[in-house]
Design a protein around this motif. Structure first.
Motif, PDB file in Angstrom:
ATOM      1  N   ILE A   1       0.829  -1.204   0.000  1.00  0.00           N
ATOM      2  CA  ILE A   1       0.000   0.000   0.000  1.00  0.00           C
ATOM      3  C   ILE A   1       0.862   1.252   0.000  1.00  0.00           C
ATOM      4  O   ILE A   1       0.518   2.268  -0.626  1.00  0.00           O
ATOM      5  N   GLU A   2       2.007   1.198   0.658  1.00  0.00           N
ATOM      6  CA  GLU A   2       2.903   2.357   0.641  1.00  0.00           C
ATOM      7  C   GLU A   2       3.501   2.556  -0.751  1.00  0.00           C
ATOM      8  O   GLU A   2       3.726   3.698  -1.180  1.00  0.00           O
ATOM      9  N   ALA A   3       3.747   1.476  -1.472  1.00  0.00           N
ATOM     10  CA  ALA A   3       4.272   1.584  -2.841  1.00  0.00           C
ATOM     11  C   ALA A   3       3.232   2.214  -3.770  1.00  0.00           C
ATOM     12  O   ALA A   3       3.557   3.081  -4.586  1.00  0.00           O
ATOM     13  N   VAL A   4       1.973   1.791  -3.654  1.00  0.00           N
ATOM     14  CA  VAL A   4       0.917   2.377  -4.487  1.00  0.00           C
ATOM     15  C   VAL A   4       0.728   3.855  -4.142  1.00  0.00           C
ATOM     16  O   VAL A   4       0.595   4.706  -5.031  1.00  0.00           O
ATOM     17  N   HIS A   5       0.727   4.160  -2.858  1.00  0.00           N
ATOM     18  CA  HIS A   5       0.578   5.555  -2.444  1.00  0.00           C
ATOM     19  C   HIS A   5       1.722   6.409  -2.998  1.00  0.00           C
ATOM     20  O   HIS A   5       1.492   7.510  -3.529  1.00  0.00           O
ATOM     21  N   ALA A   6       2.951   5.897  -2.912  1.00  0.00           N
ATOM     22  CA  ALA A   6       4.103   6.644  -3.414  1.00  0.00           C
ATOM     23  C   ALA A   6       4.009   6.846  -4.924  1.00  0.00           C
ATOM     24  O   ALA A   6       4.283   7.941  -5.440  1.00  0.00           O
ATOM     25  N   TYR A   7       3.609   5.798  -5.640  1.00  0.00           N
ATOM     26  CA  TYR A   7       3.440   5.938  -7.099  1.00  0.00           C
ATOM     27  C   TYR A   7       2.438   7.033  -7.421  1.00  0.00           C
ATOM     28  O   TYR A   7       2.637   7.857  -8.327  1.00  0.00           O
ATOM     29  N   SER A   8       1.332   7.086  -6.666  1.00  0.00           N
ATOM     30  CA  SER A   8       0.299   8.083  -6.945  1.00  0.00           C
ATOM     31  C   SER A   8       0.830   9.492  -6.710  1.00  0.00           C
ATOM     32  O   SER A   8       0.488  10.428  -7.445  1.00  0.00           O
ATOM     33  N   THR A  62      -8.750   9.744  -2.323  1.00  0.00           N
ATOM     34  CA  THR A  62      -8.006   9.551  -1.075  1.00  0.00           C
ATOM     35  C   THR A  62      -8.510   8.336  -0.307  1.00  0.00           C
ATOM     36  O   THR A  62      -7.726   7.554   0.226  1.00  0.00           O
ATOM     37  N   GLY A  63      -9.819   8.178  -0.268  1.00  0.00           N
ATOM     38  CA  GLY A  63     -10.401   7.179   0.619  1.00  0.00           C
ATOM     39  C   GLY A  63     -10.209   5.742   0.204  1.00  0.00           C
ATOM     40  O   GLY A  63     -10.090   4.853   1.058  1.00  0.00           O
ATOM     41  N   ALA A  64     -10.151   5.467  -1.095  1.00  0.00           N
ATOM     42  CA  ALA A  64     -10.124   4.070  -1.540  1.00  0.00           C
ATOM     43  C   ALA A  64      -8.890   3.326  -1.027  1.00  0.00           C
ATOM     44  O   ALA A  64      -8.995   2.179  -0.573  1.00  0.00           O
ATOM     45  N   LEU A  65      -7.730   3.942  -1.096  1.00  0.00           N
ATOM     46  CA  LEU A  65      -6.516   3.279  -0.607  1.00  0.00           C
ATOM     47  C   LEU A  65      -6.523   3.155   0.911  1.00  0.00           C
ATOM     48  O   LEU A  65      -6.032   2.159   1.463  1.00  0.00           O
ATOM     49  N   ILE A  66      -7.052   4.167   1.599  1.00  0.00           N
ATOM     50  CA  ILE A  66      -7.136   4.082   3.059  1.00  0.00           C
ATOM     51  C   ILE A  66      -8.099   2.971   3.462  1.00  0.00           C
ATOM     52  O   ILE A  66      -7.849   2.227   4.416  1.00  0.00           O
ATOM     53  N   THR A  67      -9.195   2.834   2.728  1.00  0.00           N
ATOM     54  CA  THR A  67     -10.130   1.748   3.022  1.00  0.00           C
ATOM     55  C   THR A  67      -9.469   0.389   2.829  1.00  0.00           C
ATOM     56  O   THR A  67      -9.611  -0.513   3.664  1.00  0.00           O
ATOM     57  N   GLY A 108      -7.367   1.632  -9.054  1.00  0.00           N
ATOM     58  CA  GLY A 108      -7.594   1.872 -10.473  1.00  0.00           C
ATOM     59  C   GLY A 108      -8.794   2.744 -10.791  1.00  0.00           C
ATOM     60  O   GLY A 108      -9.128   3.681 -10.061  1.00  0.00           O
ATOM     61  N   ALA A 109      -9.450   2.411 -11.898  1.00  0.00           N
ATOM     62  CA  ALA A 109     -10.522   3.255 -12.435  1.00  0.00           C
ATOM     63  C   ALA A 109     -11.820   3.171 -11.645  1.00  0.00           C
ATOM     64  O   ALA A 109     -12.794   3.865 -11.980  1.00  0.00           O
ATOM     65  N   GLN A 110     -11.853   2.318 -10.605  1.00  0.00           N
ATOM     66  CA  GLN A 110     -12.987   2.315  -9.687  1.00  0.00           C
ATOM     67  C   GLN A 110     -12.654   3.054  -8.398  1.00  0.00           C
ATOM     68  O   GLN A 110     -13.527   3.236  -7.551  1.00  0.00           O
ATOM     69  N   GLY A 111     -11.384   3.427  -8.236  1.00  0.00           N
ATOM     70  CA  GLY A 111     -10.933   4.005  -6.975  1.00  0.00           C
ATOM     71  C   GLY A 111     -10.092   5.244  -7.160  1.00  0.00           C
ATOM     72  O   GLY A 111     -10.564   6.265  -7.665  1.00  0.00           O
ATOM     73  N   MET A 112      -8.831   5.148  -6.760  1.00  0.00           N
ATOM     74  CA  MET A 112      -7.963   6.318  -6.712  1.00  0.00           C
ATOM     75  C   MET A 112      -7.822   7.027  -8.058  1.00  0.00           C
ATOM     76  O   MET A 112      -7.922   8.260  -8.137  1.00  0.00           O
ATOM     77  N   VAL A 113      -7.581   6.270  -9.128  1.00  0.00           N
ATOM     78  CA  VAL A 113      -7.393   6.894 -10.444  1.00  0.00           C
ATOM     79  C   VAL A 113      -8.684   7.577 -10.897  1.00  0.00           C
ATOM     80  O   VAL A 113      -8.650   8.671 -11.480  1.00  0.00           O
ATOM     81  N   GLN A 155       3.909   0.766  -8.846  1.00  0.00           N
ATOM     82  CA  GLN A 155       2.579   0.147  -8.931  1.00  0.00           C
ATOM     83  C   GLN A 155       2.711  -1.361  -9.166  1.00  0.00           C
ATOM     84  O   GLN A 155       2.048  -2.166  -8.497  1.00  0.00           O
ATOM     85  N   SER A 156       3.568  -1.750 -10.090  1.00  0.00           N
ATOM     86  CA  SER A 156       3.777  -3.179 -10.350  1.00  0.00           C
ATOM     87  C   SER A 156       4.338  -3.877  -9.121  1.00  0.00           C
ATOM     88  O   SER A 156       3.950  -5.011  -8.792  1.00  0.00           O
ATOM     89  N   LEU A 157       5.262  -3.216  -8.432  1.00  0.00           N
ATOM     90  CA  LEU A 157       5.867  -3.797  -7.241  1.00  0.00           C
ATOM     91  C   LEU A 157       4.814  -4.107  -6.181  1.00  0.00           C
ATOM     92  O   LEU A 157       4.890  -5.139  -5.490  1.00  0.00           O
ATOM     93  N   ALA A 158       3.822  -3.245  -6.052  1.00  0.00           N
ATOM     94  CA  ALA A 158       2.779  -3.462  -5.048  1.00  0.00           C
ATOM     95  C   ALA A 158       2.055  -4.786  -5.275  1.00  0.00           C
ATOM     96  O   ALA A 158       1.810  -5.546  -4.330  1.00  0.00           O
ATOM     97  N   PHE A 159       1.737  -5.089  -6.525  1.00  0.00           N
ATOM     98  CA  PHE A 159       1.024  -6.335  -6.812  1.00  0.00           C
ATOM     99  C   PHE A 159       1.955  -7.540  -6.681  1.00  0.00           C
ATOM    100  O   PHE A 159       1.533  -8.625  -6.269  1.00  0.00           O
ATOM    101  N   GLU A 160       3.229  -7.342  -7.006  1.00  0.00           N
ATOM    102  CA  GLU A 160       4.222  -8.400  -6.781  1.00  0.00           C
ATOM    103  C   GLU A 160       4.290  -8.744  -5.295  1.00  0.00           C
ATOM    104  O   GLU A 160       4.338  -9.923  -4.916  1.00  0.00           O
TER     105      GLU A 160
END
Length: 288
Positions: free
Chosen positions: A68-75, A178-183, A144-149, A113-118
């Motif tokens: 989650i920290e990797a996705v947040h940093a990418y964003s 903001t909320g989707a990743l925190i959730t 993704g397109a349902q959340g942060m993006v 982003q790829s690292l997060a899923f890895e």
């Protein structure tokens, strides 16, 4: 342990985790930019993963916290680019595209982003492949397109449309951006334990909106040097925010009410959930 100490311990675990992870990577500008991007920050999302896992008796949730920290940093790396917010500083340091260049920043964000899923799908995340798949699937939805993006796209569209958003639209936008990743961070511990994620989801949904209201307040009342990034950008851009719609006092009341909702959702966990309750209070009391 006091919440500040608890959060600091989580920060140290996450930082050490990234140190070990990147020690095995080649020494290229790309990897240097990735490591730079995940350095520092509050680590609140990672803390929520670790604390939610502890609450459910999960001994090791570090992979999910790093994810989650990797996705947040990418964003943040992509959000800082000239095509988006065009920011020069982040966490008191030059943004990735300023320290390197736009292309390196884009690639570093893509790779994080790829690292997060890895990390979610690696056997070390959880022994059960079904649990790992569920983590990766729900993280994809949240990011993704349902959340942060989606939230970021709605934000950009609002800036260019010249049509001010109302409170309902702002709430929907920020619940995604903001909320989707925190959730996801809030309920990841329950998912790792194969437990019902609804109580932590309710907690984290409220926390996510409270966190964003606090950000809106900091943009008005915060100190740029203390925050490590520019302040008062929303007003300059004439953006609709919780503060512009509710006023400073109204926004503070709304944030406080959301924290009460978040804490009430944890009532079934008793005193074991005190860390998460303090995290919710921290979210609206922070100065950065």
């Amino acid at each position: 342990m006091a919440f500040e100490d608890d959060l600091a311990a989580a920060q140290e675990r996450i930082e050490a985790g990234f140190d070990r992870l990147f020690a095995a990577h080649p020494h290229t500008d790309l990897h240097a930019a990735m490591r730079y991007a995940v350095s520092g920050g509050k680590r609140l999302r990672g803390y929520l993963v670790l604390e939610g896992a502890r609450l459910h008796g999960v001994p090791d949730a570090l992979n999910a916290a790093l994810a989650i920290e990797a996705v947040h940093a990418y964003s943040l790396v992509h959000d800082d680019l000239p095509a988006m917010d065009d920011d020069d500083t982040r966490r008191g340091q030059p943004t990735v595209h300023r320290k390197w260049d736009d292309a390196t920043a884009i690639l570093a964000g893509d790779a994080l982003q790829s690292l997060a899923f890895e990390l979610c799908l690696a056997p070390g995340c959880h022994p059960d492949a079904e649990v790992r798949g569920d983590l990766a699937f729900t993280l994809a939805q949240a990011s993704g397109a349902q959340g942060m993006v989606l939230g970021q796209a709605l934000d950009i569209a609002a800036e260019t449309s010249n049509k001010p958003l109302d409170l309902e639209a702002i709430t929907r936008l920020q619940a995604a951006k903001t909320g989707a990743l925190i959730t996801w961070a809030g309920e990841a511990g329950a998912r790792l334990a194969r437990a019902d994620p609804v109580p932590l989801r309710t907690y984290a949904n409220a926390l996510g909106l409270a966190f964003q209201i606090a950000d809106d307040l900091l943009d008005v009342e915060g100190d740029a040097a203390e925050m490590g990034k520019a302040a008062r950008k929303d007003e300059a851009a004439n953006k609709a925010t919780f503060v512009s719609l509710l006023g400073v006092d109204g926004a503070k009341r709304r944030a406080s009410d959301l924290v009460d909702t978040a804490c009430a959702a944890l009532s079934g966990f008793g005193e074991d959930a005190e860390g998460l309750k303090q995290a919710a209070r921290f979210a609206i009391a922070r100065r950065t």
